[in-house]
Each structure stands twice: as C-alpha cells, then as structure tokens.
Motif scaffolding. Sequence first.
Motif, mmCIF file in Angstrom:
data_model
loop_
_atom_site.group_PDB
_atom_site.id
_atom_site.type_symbol
_atom_site.label_atom_id
_atom_site.label_comp_id
_atom_site.label_asym_id
_atom_site.label_seq_id
_atom_site.Cartn_x
_atom_site.Cartn_y
_atom_site.Cartn_z
ATOM 1 N N ARG A 38 0.950 -1.194 0.334
ATOM 2 C CA ARG A 38 -0.108 -0.111 -0.205
ATOM 3 C C ARG A 38 0.998 1.118 -0.266
ATOM 4 O O ARG A 38 1.811 1.608 0.657
ATOM 5 C CB ARG A 38 -0.702 0.167 1.493
ATOM 6 C CG ARG A 38 -1.903 0.912 1.592
ATOM 7 C CD ARG A 38 -2.576 0.667 2.463
ATOM 8 N NE ARG A 38 -3.565 0.239 2.534
ATOM 9 C CZ ARG A 38 -5.111 0.585 2.337
ATOM 10 N NH1 ARG A 38 -5.082 2.020 1.382
ATOM 11 N NH2 ARG A 38 -6.091 -0.177 2.533
ATOM 12 N N LEU A 39 0.563 2.021 -0.793
ATOM 13 C CA LEU A 39 1.487 2.543 -1.309
ATOM 14 C C LEU A 39 0.373 3.888 -0.221
ATOM 15 O O LEU A 39 -0.029 4.641 -0.011
ATOM 16 C CB LEU A 39 1.807 3.737 -2.608
ATOM 17 C CG LEU A 39 2.235 3.101 -3.335
ATOM 18 C CD1 LEU A 39 1.812 1.825 -4.038
ATOM 19 C CD2 LEU A 39 2.896 4.361 -5.030
ATOM 20 N N ILE A 85 2.157 8.520 -3.859
ATOM 21 C CA ILE A 85 1.014 8.709 -4.670
ATOM 22 C C ILE A 85 0.602 10.164 -5.241
ATOM 23 O O ILE A 85 0.959 10.187 -6.643
ATOM 24 C CB ILE A 85 -0.582 7.746 -4.569
ATOM 25 C CG1 ILE A 85 -0.703 7.056 -3.615
ATOM 26 C CG2 ILE A 85 -1.184 8.769 -5.128
ATOM 27 C CD1 ILE A 85 -1.673 6.615 -3.184
ATOM 28 N N LYS A 86 0.829 11.255 -3.928
ATOM 29 C CA LYS A 86 0.563 12.747 -5.636
ATOM 30 C C LYS A 86 2.062 12.714 -5.854
ATOM 31 O O LYS A 86 2.111 13.244 -6.877
ATOM 32 C CB LYS A 86 0.707 13.500 -4.309
ATOM 33 C CG LYS A 86 -0.768 14.147 -3.532
ATOM 34 C CD LYS A 86 -0.872 14.668 -2.551
ATOM 35 C CE LYS A 86 -1.891 14.630 -1.027
ATOM 36 N NZ LYS A 86 -1.263 15.519 0.041
ATOM 37 N N VAL A 139 -6.690 2.427 -9.322
ATOM 38 C CA VAL A 139 -7.359 1.022 -10.258
ATOM 39 C C VAL A 139 -6.405 0.259 -9.310
ATOM 40 O O VAL A 139 -8.483 -0.713 -8.989
ATOM 41 C CB VAL A 139 -6.574 0.861 -10.895
ATOM 42 C CG1 VAL A 139 -7.512 -0.289 -11.802
ATOM 43 C CG2 VAL A 139 -7.102 2.429 -12.032
ATOM 44 N N ASN A 140 -6.036 0.025 -8.548
ATOM 45 C CA ASN A 140 -5.255 -1.336 -7.680
ATOM 46 C C ASN A 140 -5.897 -0.737 -5.540
ATOM 47 O O ASN A 140 -5.680 -1.996 -4.663
ATOM 48 C CB ASN A 140 -3.719 -1.713 -7.655
ATOM 49 C CG ASN A 140 -3.811 -2.393 -9.023
ATOM 50 O OD1 ASN A 140 -4.515 -3.274 -9.643
ATOM 51 N ND2 ASN A 140 -2.736 -2.237 -9.435
ATOM 52 N N GLY A 141 -6.590 0.123 -5.999
ATOM 53 C CA GLY A 141 -7.276 0.286 -4.962
ATOM 54 C C GLY A 141 -5.895 0.777 -4.016
ATOM 55 O O GLY A 141 -6.093 0.241 -2.429
ATOM 56 N N GLY A 142 -4.543 1.372 -4.309
ATOM 57 C CA GLY A 142 -4.332 2.135 -3.360
ATOM 58 C C GLY A 142 -2.790 1.315 -3.477
ATOM 59 O O GLY A 142 -1.548 1.998 -2.650
#
Lengths: 581, 275
Positions: A93-94, A99-100, A112-115
């Motif tokens: 999990r990122l 992610i930003k 798409v992969n839910g984070g």
Amino acid sequence: MDNVTTDQAAIRPIDAPSAVVRRSPATALSARGEPFMWALGAALTIGIVMVIGFLLFVFWNGLVTFIPKPVAVVTLRSGAMVAGEPTRPELYRLSPDAIKALPPAEAAKVAVNGGYGHRTLYRIGNYDLYNEDFRWVSDHDVDKIDYPEEMVFIERLEWGVFVGRIRSVKIGDRDLANPTPKDPALVAAHKEARARWQTIRRIERDLIGRVNHDLEVLRLDVRRAEIKHGPASTQAEKARLAEAAQIPSLKSEYDRLTGEAVRLNSIAQLNTVTLADVTGKEKVLPLSSLVRFYPANNLSFFDKVSIYLSRWGEFLSAEPREANTEGGVLPAIFGTVAMTLLMVLVVAPMGVITALYLREYAKQGRLVSIVRISVNNLAGVPSIVYGVFGLGFFAYGIGAHIDDLFFPERLPAPTFGTGGILWSALTLALLTVPVVIVATEEALSAVPRSMREGSLACGASKWQTIKNIVLPRAMPGIMTGIILAMARGAGEVAPLMLVGVVKLAPTLPFDGYFPFVHLERSFMHLGFHIYDVGFQSRNSEAGKPMVFVTTCLLIAVITFLNLAAIVIRSRLKRQFAGNQF
Amino acid sequence: MSEVVDAPVKPAFEPASLHPMRGEDGEIIQIRQFNLWYGASQALFDNNFSIERGLVTALIGPSGCGKSTLLRCFNRMNDLIDNLRVTGKIVLDNADIFAPNIDVIALRKRMGMVFQKPNPFPMSIYENVVYPLRIDGVRSKSRLDETCERALKDAGLWDEAKDRLESSALGLSGGQQQRLCIARAIAGDPEVLLLDEPCSALDPIATAKIEELIDELRGKYTVIIVTHNMQQAVRVSDNTAFMYLGRLIEYGDTNTVFENPQRPRTHDYVTGRFG
C-alpha cells in the motif's frame, strides 16, 4: 419341545420374509458407522496434508536456495541504477504522499488497484558500499530492466556478496583488464590464491594451534605441580625446568610458522581484483577473499548445475562464515549427530533399567503407581526447565566439582563447569527418558506369559529369564521408544541453549589432541543454527534461505538417524515372525 | 507365601488303598493333606495321594477341579501368583517342596514342564533344546550337541529337525513345536515330566504323535499329565486320579478307574454323565 422348533425351522423356505426390525435410514447409517468413518478419514487426510505440505514447503525452499539466479540491472526513472538478484515481488500500500509524487498515469494505475502498487525485492549485495543487502524497487519507479552479460555475482569471505563487474585483476606483476569471469588466467590465479589461503589457514589454525596447545600443556603441568606439591616444592621446580627447557624450541617453531604465514599473506596481497558496482564505484580485494564468482546472466545449464552442486558441497563440508549466514554447517551437523548418539547411549540403558525394575521387580502398589505417574508427568515439563536444571545441576553442580577435583590447574577457566556436549546429552537424556520408560514397560508387559513360564519351568532364574527371553522379545518395542526419544532429542533446542550449544564453536568435540574426545566442549547444533541464522543475524532476509536449507538438513539428519534405528528394529522383529497361534 | 502346617497325616479316606498299585520303584511324590488357597477362595482340599516312579499318571476332572493347579504345585510355578497360600505337604524324595529352604530353581530342573500351548522361544531349534543347559552355563559344544540330539530323538523330532537345527523354532508346525517343548523339557535331564494338557491345541495327528511319545517316555521319566480328554487318559496313563471341585475323588489303576470305578461320581464322569 426342542424337536418341534427345529423341525419348523427346517421346513421354512429360505427366502421367506422374516420379521426384521426396520430402522429409519438415519439410524441405519449411524449404526453402520459410516459418518464416524468419514470423520476418521477426514481427520487423517487433514493430518497427512499438513505434514506433506510442510515438508514440501521446507524442501522446495531449501532445494531452490542454491540455484544461481540471474542479476538484473534496473534503471530507475530518476536515472539511478540498481543491480541485484530479484528475490520476490510484493503488493504493498502506497502512502498518500508517495501517490501524490507519482506521474498521473502511474497514479491512476495505483488508484485502480485500490491504493496498492507492485514492488520487487532485489538482493543487491555490496554491503560494504551500501550498508544494506536488499532493496525494494517499486514497479512504477522502473524505467527499464536489463540483464547484461558481464554482470558478475561474487561470494566473498567478508561483507556478503558483491554484485557488479570485474574491472581488472592483478596477478603478481601482470595485469588483466576487464577479464571475463571464465578467463583461464583468472580462474587459475583464483584457484592458486584459494589454495594459498587454505595453507595460511592451516598454518594459523592447526600448526600454530598445536604449538599453543603444547605451551598450554606445559603451563598446566607447572600449575598442577604447584597446586599439588606447593609452589616451592621440588616437583614444581622440576616442572618449571621442563617448561623452560621446551619453551625456546616451541617459541622458535611459533616464530617460524608466523613468519611463513606472513610471507604467504604478503604474496596474497599481490594478487588483487578490482571490482566495480553497477554505478562504477570500485573496490579492491585480495583475490583469495573471493569464494566463488560467476557471470550470473551468462550461464549454461551445466554451469548452473556445477555451481548448485558446489554450493551444496560447501554447505555440507565447510565451516560457517559471515556470522553463520554463509558457508557450511559441518560443525553443526557433527554436533547434532554426536550429541544425539551420546544422548541415546545414556537414555537407552537408563530408561530400560528403570522400566525393568518398575515392571519386573518392584511390588506393584501405590508407590509404583506414583512413580509411574511422576515419570509420565516428567514428559510434560517444558524443555527449558530441563535446560535450567541441566545448567544448575550438571554444569554448575557436578561440573564444578569435577573441575575442583581433576582440573584445578585450569581454573578459573572452567573445564566441565560450563555448558558442554556431555551436559547437553545428559539433559536431553533426562528429557526423553520418560518416553523410553513408557515404551519399554509396554514392551515388557506385551511379552507373553507363556514365554516366561517356559523359561522358568526350565529352571531359569528370574534374571536369566529376563535376560534370555523377555528382553530380546521386548527389544523391538524398546527400540520404538528409543526412536521416539531420538526424534524428540534431536529436534530440541531450548534446553541446549543453556547447557552447551553456541553460535560458533571453534573446535569440534573430537580432535587429534589427547584424549581425543572432549565431551566438555561446547558445540554447534542445527536447531540452534536455524534460530541463530533466522533471528540473530545482521540481516534476516539474507538468513532466510539458509533457514530453509538448514531446516531441510535437520529434518534429513533426524530422518536418517531414525531410519537407522528402524532398520535395526525390523531386523530384530524378523526374529519373532513365525506362526504363533 | 507358602505356609506349611505340619499336621499329623489323618486322611478322610485313603483313595490309594482302593486299588492295587503297580509301581515297582515305589513312590516319587507324596501329596499329604494338601490344601491351597487363591486369596480367600480355596482351590484344593485335603489331597492325599502318591505318584509312582516311572509310570504315567493322568489327572482328570472337569474344568476348574484344580488339576492344573495341583500340577503347577509340583514345580512351584504357582509362585508367580500373588496371594497364594498352601498347607500340607508335597514331598519329593523325603523333602517338602514348599519348605522354606528348598531351592526352587533346582526343583524346577528336576521337573520338566510342557504347557497347554506350545511356547518355543524365538530362537533356533538348537538353542531352544539346549536352553536348560545354557542357563546352567554349559559351554562344551560336544555336550550341547549330544544333549540336543538325545532330547530331539527322545521327543521324536530328530528326523524332522536334524537338517534345520539353526532355523527358527517358530517356523515349525504346532505339533512339532509341542514336541520341541517336550525335547526342551527333557534336555535338562529331569526326573519328572509335567504335561499340562499338552494336546489341547493340536490336531488329531499331532495328538497321536505326542501320545506315542508319552508311551515311549514311560519308564525313563515319571510322567504326570493333565488332560480333558478321557480317551487320552485311557490310552496313555497307567494310573489315573479323578479330581472334582478341588478334591481327589478316586485314584488308582487306569483300567480300574475307567471300567470299574468305586465312586459314583467317578462313574458318572467317566461315562459322560457330566463334565
């Protein structure tokens, strides 16, 4: 009256409907016992699947560990490069910040992969340059992955593996620039350097060790004479003179050997290899410090097989290095087997004699019942408690007294007054003796009464009957107990940590110095090795493959020991196979 | 365990006097006022009779009449049972075998015993036969060989076993195993052979062989045989003792006991009215 009923039964047709009590289907099913049988089958299946699954998991992981893997060179988007063996991928999990920071296309994929994003763990080695052995690389950071042919995977004596390129090699006054790992000159020079390294090791350990041992013996002679007869006695004086007479020759031998080692070392320093990591950082090492090197991306099938076998060979026949995470486990194999056999030597007579007394001689009554219950309860005591007891009773109790009586000259350094293979074997013998007692008692009571009576009727005494008839007949059952005890003892670790197992034992309990068997020495054990490598080493990730390999080996060793005992048992059993009705 | 009461011999009746005895060498075992208890229950009551040397004596009677118990007293195999108590005497050569100073092991060496079920040891045939010598510490190979051959010949097993002496005794058939046990019992050179229903686990052919063997052993050993099979008693024995509920009912010459019994209960038993 009787005759009438018999006649009626005789004239009734065979297929006439009889008054059978009908059962409901559910009752009939449970009466036949099928649900119970299915439950038994299911329980057995679960058991077998668990055991086989466990064994497959351990053996698969153990067996693939030594297969040489390719080395990937990963170019990141930032331009940085990472080279290493891909070890395993992972979904993670990122963090929102991460992610930003991503480019929009990648961020969309993560969304798409839910984070979650993919990443791969690379074994990058070069601990001396990077201060880490493994590095995670996220897939979205990767620009491209190459497998360049010139990448070399190098196992060294220090700092773990090196992943990179060979820049140049200096052999004496000859230079080889950018040699391939298969360059015959390099291979020959490496072989020679390793042979030289072995010689230096032999000088330092065996020859200088011998001199040190002789010096120690002389010192102990003097000390013993001083303790026994007083420091001013003629005996002590004599011992001092003998020591003084021998010291010069030993000293000169010592100097000669040291000089030889220094000379060889200086030759070794002339043969060096210059390595460069993927970014070009260089490192100069003596050629002799390379254990094994190969072009990871340019291996034929035959090369791979030979590297695989050579790693297994080293594992089984060499001593550990790099805090046990590399090298071999020979001392641990040896320690495990020696300790287990020593334990059997102690536990078998102890258990059998106890059981013989309890079953054959003791008057069966309340006292014997209490003893029997206590023995069974002993099997339930946590093993670490045995360890504490062994340390307190054997090592610090009996061992300390042995030291006072027989080895006062070595004090304050303890001889038997500390953990050792003998105390470990005795502790485990105590731990496993209930198993042997219970099995032996069962086996003794299973000897048919007719056998005993036959022997007694021949005029045999009770002891002759036990010795000639009962014990041989009970032997297979006794062997079963010993096998169980062996399996339990060989796999036990916790008590051993207190009474004699060490991370690294410099010497085996058997060697060429009088009296050749040194039962007071501490030893290495495969079970403890697993714990040590897996949980006590610098890098648990690096130790993980070794944990599997060592577990594999421990299971194999225990299986081998048990098989040996089972073969002996089946030989004994064959004697009693016959038509006994 | 054994409590010997030295009571004056005053039997309720003297069964031995009912019939003329044929023994030429006299009596080997005298049973006098013999009582036996398992815990609180009495199994033998006031037994009085004598076994004659060199003859075959059969002990017959319905199950639970105490004949096996009595037989096991002769070599004190009952010692293995807790809570056993005896009074009276069993005298072998002027010595009470329940006397405290008696050497039980020596006693058992004078009495070979063969059990209901063949019980060969899990060893070779040879080792089975010489077992009584082995426990005596006999090392001489020639003596062991000699004893083995003599005992197997006496037991009628020599022809079948001589080529396989080293193979396991458990490979023999049931009848052969029982003859092996007889060979083992006589290898130690006993005076008395105690047979505890030796044929009850055997088929008729093996039984016939054992009976033939008992016939051949007559004269060499004193044989005492416990049997359920009355025909067998008639065939093999010289004297017969009929026991019932722990008491000796009738004792005497076998033919007389079977053909002309003096006691009604004996008559009922041997004619098959009960038992």
